[in-house]
Structure formats: C-alpha cells, structure tokens
Design a protein around this motif. Structure first.
Motif, PDB file in Angstrom:
ATOM      1  N   GLU A 389       8.664 -18.407  -9.820  1.00 47.49           N
ATOM      2  CA  GLU A 389       8.315 -17.957  -8.478  1.00 47.49           C
ATOM      3  C   GLU A 389       7.736 -16.547  -8.543  1.00 47.49           C
ATOM      4  N   TYR A 390       6.526 -16.389  -8.028  1.00 50.75           N
ATOM      5  CA  TYR A 390       5.889 -15.077  -7.997  1.00 50.75           C
ATOM      6  C   TYR A 390       5.127 -14.947  -6.685  1.00 50.75           C
ATOM      7  N   HIS A 391       5.184 -13.751  -6.089  1.00 49.67           N
ATOM      8  CA  HIS A 391       4.498 -13.497  -4.828  1.00 49.67           C
ATOM      9  C   HIS A 391       3.723 -12.192  -4.926  1.00 49.67           C
ATOM     10  N   ARG A 392       2.556 -12.165  -4.318  1.00 46.27           N
ATOM     11  CA  ARG A 392       1.662 -11.016  -4.437  1.00 46.27           C
ATOM     12  C   ARG A 392       2.249  -9.785  -3.731  1.00 46.27           C
ATOM     13  N   PRO A 393       1.888  -8.590  -4.208  1.00 47.55           N
ATOM     14  CA  PRO A 393       2.346  -7.374  -3.543  1.00 47.55           C
ATOM     15  C   PRO A 393       1.578  -7.123  -2.258  1.00 47.55           C
ATOM     16  N   ALA A 394       2.144  -6.271  -1.399  1.00 45.56           N
ATOM     17  CA  ALA A 394       1.439  -5.838  -0.199  1.00 45.56           C
ATOM     18  C   ALA A 394       0.325  -4.871  -0.581  1.00 45.56           C
ATOM     19  N   SER A 395      -0.680  -4.798   0.253  1.00 46.21           N
ATOM     20  CA  SER A 395      -1.757  -3.842   0.039  1.00 46.21           C
ATOM     21  C   SER A 395      -1.374  -2.501   0.675  1.00 46.21           C
ATOM     22  N   MET A 396      -1.339  -1.463  -0.141  1.00 47.78           N
ATOM     23  CA  MET A 396      -1.016  -0.138   0.396  1.00 47.78           C
ATOM     24  C   MET A 396      -2.181   0.449   1.188  1.00 47.78           C
ATOM     25  N   GLN A 397      -3.346  -0.201   1.120  1.00 45.62           N
ATOM     26  CA  GLN A 397      -4.491   0.226   1.918  1.00 45.62           C
ATOM     27  C   GLN A 397      -4.595  -0.533   3.238  1.00 45.62           C
ATOM     28  N   SER A 398      -3.752  -1.523   3.433  1.00 55.18           N
ATOM     29  CA  SER A 398      -3.838  -2.343   4.645  1.00 55.18           C
ATOM     30  C   SER A 398      -3.453  -1.551   5.882  1.00 55.18           C
ATOM     31  N   SER A 399      -4.005  -1.944   7.011  1.00 59.27           N
ATOM     32  CA  SER A 399      -3.670  -1.282   8.274  1.00 59.27           C
ATOM     33  C   SER A 399      -2.202  -1.497   8.614  1.00 59.27           C
ATOM     34  N   GLY A 400      -1.645  -2.646   8.219  1.00 59.14           N
ATOM     35  CA  GLY A 400      -0.246  -2.930   8.499  1.00 59.14           C
ATOM     36  C   GLY A 400       0.688  -1.973   7.779  1.00 59.14           C
ATOM     37  N   TYR A 401       0.416  -1.736   6.496  1.00 59.81           N
ATOM     38  CA  TYR A 401       1.253  -0.794   5.748  1.00 59.81           C
ATOM     39  C   TYR A 401       1.126   0.612   6.317  1.00 59.81           C
ATOM     40  N   GLN A 402      -0.092   1.018   6.618  1.00 68.42           N
ATOM     41  CA  GLN A 402      -0.305   2.361   7.154  1.00 68.42           C
ATOM     42  C   GLN A 402       0.383   2.527   8.510  1.00 68.42           C
ATOM     43  N   PHE A 403       0.406   1.465   9.306  1.00 73.55           N
ATOM     44  CA  PHE A 403       1.072   1.526  10.609  1.00 73.55           C
ATOM     45  C   PHE A 403       2.580   1.716  10.439  1.00 73.55           C
ATOM     46  N   ILE A 404       3.190   0.897   9.602  1.00 68.40           N
ATOM     47  CA  ILE A 404       4.638   1.009   9.391  1.00 68.40           C
ATOM     48  C   ILE A 404       4.978   2.375   8.796  1.00 68.40           C
ATOM     49  N   LYS A 405       4.188   2.820   7.859  1.00 66.71           N
ATOM     50  CA  LYS A 405       4.431   4.129   7.242  1.00 66.71           C
ATOM     51  C   LYS A 405       4.375   5.238   8.288  1.00 66.71           C
ATOM     52  N   SER A 406       3.419   5.167   9.202  1.00 65.87           N
ATOM     53  CA  SER A 406       3.311   6.202  10.235  1.00 65.87           C
ATOM     54  C   SER A 406       4.521   6.197  11.151  1.00 65.87           C
ATOM     55  N   CYS A 407       5.064   5.021  11.441  1.00 63.60           N
ATOM     56  CA  CYS A 407       6.264   4.934  12.279  1.00 63.60           C
ATOM     57  C   CYS A 407       7.478   5.508  11.548  1.00 63.60           C
ATOM     58  N   VAL A 408       7.565   5.233  10.257  1.00 62.24           N
ATOM     59  CA  VAL A 408       8.666   5.776   9.458  1.00 62.24           C
ATOM     60  C   VAL A 408       8.600   7.296   9.447  1.00 62.24           C
ATOM     61  N   GLU A 409       7.410   7.845   9.224  1.00 64.75           N
ATOM     62  CA  GLU A 409       7.254   9.295   9.171  1.00 64.75           C
ATOM     63  C   GLU A 409       7.550   9.941  10.520  1.00 64.75           C
ATOM     64  N   GLU A 410       7.241   9.236  11.594  1.00 64.49           N
ATOM     65  CA  GLU A 410       7.513   9.784  12.932  1.00 64.49           C
ATOM     66  C   GLU A 410       9.012   9.827  13.224  1.00 64.49           C
ATOM     67  N   GLU A 411       9.718   8.754  12.905  1.00 64.27           N
ATOM     68  CA  GLU A 411      11.139   8.672  13.261  1.00 64.27           C
ATOM     69  C   GLU A 411      12.046   9.335  12.242  1.00 64.27           C
ATOM     70  N   PHE A 412      11.599   9.423  11.001  1.00 64.29           N
ATOM     71  CA  PHE A 412      12.412  10.038   9.950  1.00 64.29           C
ATOM     72  C   PHE A 412      11.647  11.236   9.372  1.00 64.29           C
ATOM     73  N   GLY A 413      11.405  12.194  10.247  1.00 65.94           N
ATOM     74  CA  GLY A 413      10.599  13.356   9.872  1.00 65.94           C
ATOM     75  C   GLY A 413      11.232  14.246   8.834  1.00 65.94           C
ATOM     76  N   TYR A 414      12.498  14.022   8.541  1.00 67.68           N
ATOM     77  CA  TYR A 414      13.194  14.830   7.544  1.00 67.68           C
ATOM     78  C   TYR A 414      13.177  14.176   6.162  1.00 67.68           C
ATOM     79  N   ALA A 415      12.522  13.027   6.032  1.00 66.85           N
ATOM     80  CA  ALA A 415      12.562  12.265   4.782  1.00 66.85           C
ATOM     81  C   ALA A 415      11.165  12.120   4.182  1.00 66.85           C
ATOM     82  N   ALA A 416      11.072  12.268   2.867  1.00 62.56           N
ATOM     83  CA  ALA A 416       9.833  11.929   2.161  1.00 62.56           C
ATOM     84  C   ALA A 416       9.656  10.419   2.219  1.00 62.56           C
ATOM     85  N   CYS A 417       8.416   9.971   2.337  1.00 61.99           N
ATOM     86  CA  CYS A 417       8.133   8.543   2.485  1.00 61.99           C
ATOM     87  C   CYS A 417       7.329   8.062   1.284  1.00 61.99           C
ATOM     88  N   ALA A 418       7.789   6.976   0.657  1.00 59.93           N
ATOM     89  CA  ALA A 418       7.113   6.518  -0.562  1.00 59.93           C
ATOM     90  C   ALA A 418       7.248   5.007  -0.714  1.00 59.93           C
TER      91      ALA A 418
END
Length: 480
Positions: A389-418
C-alpha cells in the motif's frame, strides 16, 4: 599558501554564517508566548468557556469506543452517536448523514458553491486503556487544568472541536460557501474498512476535494535541540506499507551460499541481525524533509541554524547524523523495516513477517532487491506478499496546503510551522487520489507527556487546548 587556505576558510565560514543570518530573517515573528485568552474575544475564550467545552468533551470520552480486531461493541459506539446528536443539534439537523460499515460517519453540509468540496476528519475509535492511570481512563475527569481519558489526544478532541465549530457557526446562520464534509471512522486504530468504504462511495459520486484535513501532526514542543518555540507540524505525506512473509526451510535448496547450513531459526536470526546492523536501505533528504528543515531553521539557535540553513553543504553529513539526533526524523529519510510474528512450524521451517515503511515507492523496489539479496545469503526466501500500500504525498505548492498553513499560522502565532513525513498511518491516506492537499494536522497544543500518552497511559489534554482547537476550525470554516 597557508595564508590563502586560511583566507578561503574564513570566507567560506563567513558565507555560511551570512546564509544562517539571512535564514533567520525569513522566519515569521513569533509571539513570545501563547496569547492569553483575554487578548482574544473575552467571552469566547473565558475560563467559563473552557469548563463548558471540557464537560461536553468528557461526555464523548466516557463512551468506550475501543477498537479490537474481530470485535465491535455496538452499544458504546451507538452511545457516542446519541451523545453527538444531543451535543450538536444544529449539526444533526442541517447535515446529510450517511453511515458506512458498522459505524463510520459522513456528515455533508451543502454549500453555496456545489462544485467545491473540503473535508474535515477525525476518527472516534480508541485503543484499549491499559496500565495504572492517574484518573479513570473513560471518566473524562477534569483535573489539574486538563481533561483525562482515552481519546483526549487521539482523536476525540479534534472531532469534538470540528463538531463544536460547525455547531456554533450554524447557530449564527452561517452557510458554508462550499460543500463541507466531516468524516469519522470507527476502526482507524485497526486499519479497518470504514474509510475505504467512504472512499468507494465518493469515487462512485466522482467527488474530489480542495483539501482534506485529518490527524497526524500537532502543535508540539520543539522536536530537536536548539529551538525554544513550539512547532506546528503539518504532515504532507505518510510512509507506505509493504509486508512480506519470509521462510527458512528445514531442507536446504541447491546452490547454498553458506559453507555450512544452519538451522532455520538461526538463519532467520542471522538475517534479522544483519539487516538491523547494516541498515542497508536508501537514505535521502526528501523534498518534504528538506522543506521541514528549511521551515524550522529560522527559529533555531546557532550553530544548529548555520547547519540547517546550509543543507547544500551539510546534507550528506546530516543523512548520517539525523537518526542519532531524532529517531522520528531519521525514519523520514527512507525505508525502515521491522520483524514480527517470528515462529517455527511443526516441520521445522522458521518464518517471520517483515513490515516495510517506505517514503518513495521507487526506492522501495530497490530496497526490496537489497533485502532479498541479503536473505539469499542465509537461504531465506520470500514466502508471501501480505500487504502493498502506497499513497502519493500532498503538494506543498497546492492552494489547499497553503490555505491550511495560513490558518495554522494565524491561530498558532507562537509556533513555527513546518511540513513533515508521518511515520505512522492515518485514515487520510486512503483519500490521496481525491485531493492534492491531504494534510494531517490536529490543532491541539500538547506537551511531551501528552504526546507520549498516545496509545499509552494517562492520556490527557489541557482545557485551554480544547478551546484553541475549536477556534482553529472556526477560522478554517470562516475563511473558506
């Protein structure tokens, strides 16, 4: 000549240091500490709100939705259904609800833009609670500023927060701008059929998603030395699974490579020992791992920042050092394998299962050839392929990843995001063909003890973290 060499060395060191300082400037300015609730909406983040959420979450924790292979205790799972219905009446009233298998939920909220779909996930089954606990594991006891019980981290708190965010928005007349799905399986812990059945239905309906958000990462204490801040870790990939059964037969075949044939058990032991000692599989700094280090480097102190800001220079060295620095980070570099179910048959044959976890499928093919070559040295043969069983990784350039990342950075402003690669498995892996942004992140701020309590005793979560999790999902839904 020595002067020239010295000058070159100084220039090189200055160049590396300069890159490290430039890297530091690329990081977000983090809050020095978690913002107090008083700095946000006082009513929404009050102590009364913490107690309110904690008591409601405790009702879900009290449901003993334990997964065991070959068992399904319907009364406890259906009790949780009833609790969800009582706690979240608006969700229950306004969602289209489907059930798959014994108890996998799919809630659908129809949006204004019917062609666009997003999905929230969190499973509601838990592993058994064993050992001596400080508080009863299914009590949902509120003590020491925390809620205690099996599932508080893995993963009833995220599920509760998803339902709570939807409930509170719907109460205020919110209409989702697109279709919102909430999926929760009853047998994630045993790699069951719940989500695969949902996948089959979604494929039949030809539904795809802008993004899918499940468990996996969290807001954790710094995963490596040289960092003081919390880290919000978003898993963009999880390792594939490949299981084989190998056998050392009692009778030797022709063309033995060994001078003297040993017993089957000794030959299997020799194979295991050599694999464990040699670690012969491909090791790489994969793009997801490189992105992780590049994202965390701005928040590291010297000399760690100098090293990780110059991966072009130190990458080869780090491939050898990373497993010693952090075992989980080491597992992101390539294929790992473990041996299980070692046994000897009545006829004297000795068998064991070999469980491989791979980052890249093409590397696994090479690693399997390496494994088989070593197995031949001990006259051990592959008897059966059990799982692939193997599944492809998410695209870090996708709009979906960038959207979730922006929400994480907004709500957890004290944490590095990676981003990172998850060594473990989640239900989300099944949906990778439906979205290029399958992200594994639970918005829970946990410490090292709470992180270690997953599948162990004394699982608990801070009351504050529950409030922040609800706030995160509300931000995600409002920003759709």
């Amino acid at each position: 000549m020595l002067t020239v060499i010295f000058m070159v060395f100084i220039a090189g060191a200055f160049f590396l240091f300069l890159r490290a300082e430039m890297c530091k400037a690329k990081g977000r300015k983090l809050a020095e500490k978690k913002p107090a609730f008083s700095e946000k909406n006082l009513e929404e983040f009050s102590e009364d709100r913490q107690v309110y959420y904690s008591k409601r979450l405790a009702e879900m924790i009290s449901c003993r939705t334990v997964s065991k292979k070959g068992e399904f205790h319907s009364e406890e799972f259906y009790k949780l259904r009833s609790v969800i219905s009582d706690l979240f009446p608006e969700v229950t009233k306004k969602a289209e609800v489907l059930y798959f298998g014994e108890d996998c939920y799919l809630y659908k909220f129809i949006g204004r833009e019917p062609e666009k779909n997003v999905m929230l996930m969190s499973h509601h089954d838990v592993v058994p609670a064993e050992g001596e606990w400080s508080y009863p594991p299914f009590s949902g006891q509120i003590a020491e500023g925390c809620i205690w019980g099996r599932g508080t981290v893995d993963t009833k708190t995220p599920l509760f927060a998803e339902f709570s965010a939807l409930e509170e928005l719907l109460e205020k007349g919110w209409i989702p701008p697109c279709n919102v799905y909430l999926v929760s399986s009853h047998n994630e812990e045993i790699a069951g059929d719940g989500v695969p059945l949902v996948l089959q239905w979604l494929k039949e309906q030809k539904i795809t998603f802008e993004w899918i958000l499940d468990e996996g990462g969290a807001v954790i204490d710094a995963p490596m030395g040289g960092m003081d801040c919390k880290c919000a870790m978003l898993a963009v990939h999880e390792k594939g699974r490949y299981t084989i059964r190998v056998k050392a037969a009692q009778a030797a075949g022709h063309g033995s490579l060994m001078k003297q044939l040993k017993s089957p058990a000794v030959r299997i032991a020799g194979l295991i020992t050599k694999i464990e000692k040699k670690q012969p599989f491909i090791r790489k700094i994969h793009p997801e791992v490189l992105a992780m280090f590049e994202s965390l480097a701005p928040y590291m102190k010297l000399p760690m920042r100098l090293v990780f800001a110059n991966m072009w220079c130190f990458g080869g060295l780090l491939k050898r050092l990373i497993p010693a620095l952090n075992a989980q980070a080491g597992s992101m570099l390539g294929t790992t394998c473990t041996f299980k179910n070692l046994r000897t048959a009545e006829n004297g044959d000795c068998m064991t299962e070999v469980f491989f976890r791979c980052v890249k499928e093409e590397d696994l093919k090479t690693d399997l050839k390496t494994f088989q070559k070593i197995a031949e040295e001990f006259q051990v043969e592959v008897d059966e392929v059990i799982e692939n069983e193997y599944h492809r990784p998410a695209s870090m350039q996708s709009s979906g990843y960038q959207f979730i990342k922006s929400c994480v950075e907004e709500e957890f402003g004290y944490a590095a995001c990676a981003p990172f690669i998850l060594p473990a498995g989640t239900d989300a892996r099944h949906f990778s063909e439906l979205s290029d942004a399958v992200i594994r992140f639970a918005p829970i701020d946990i410490n090292n003890q709470q992180y270690a309590s997953v599948h162990d005793k004394n699982e608990n979560i801070e009351m504050e973290s529950v409030v922040r999790a609800v706030a995160f999902y509300k931000t995600v839904l409002r920003k759709l």
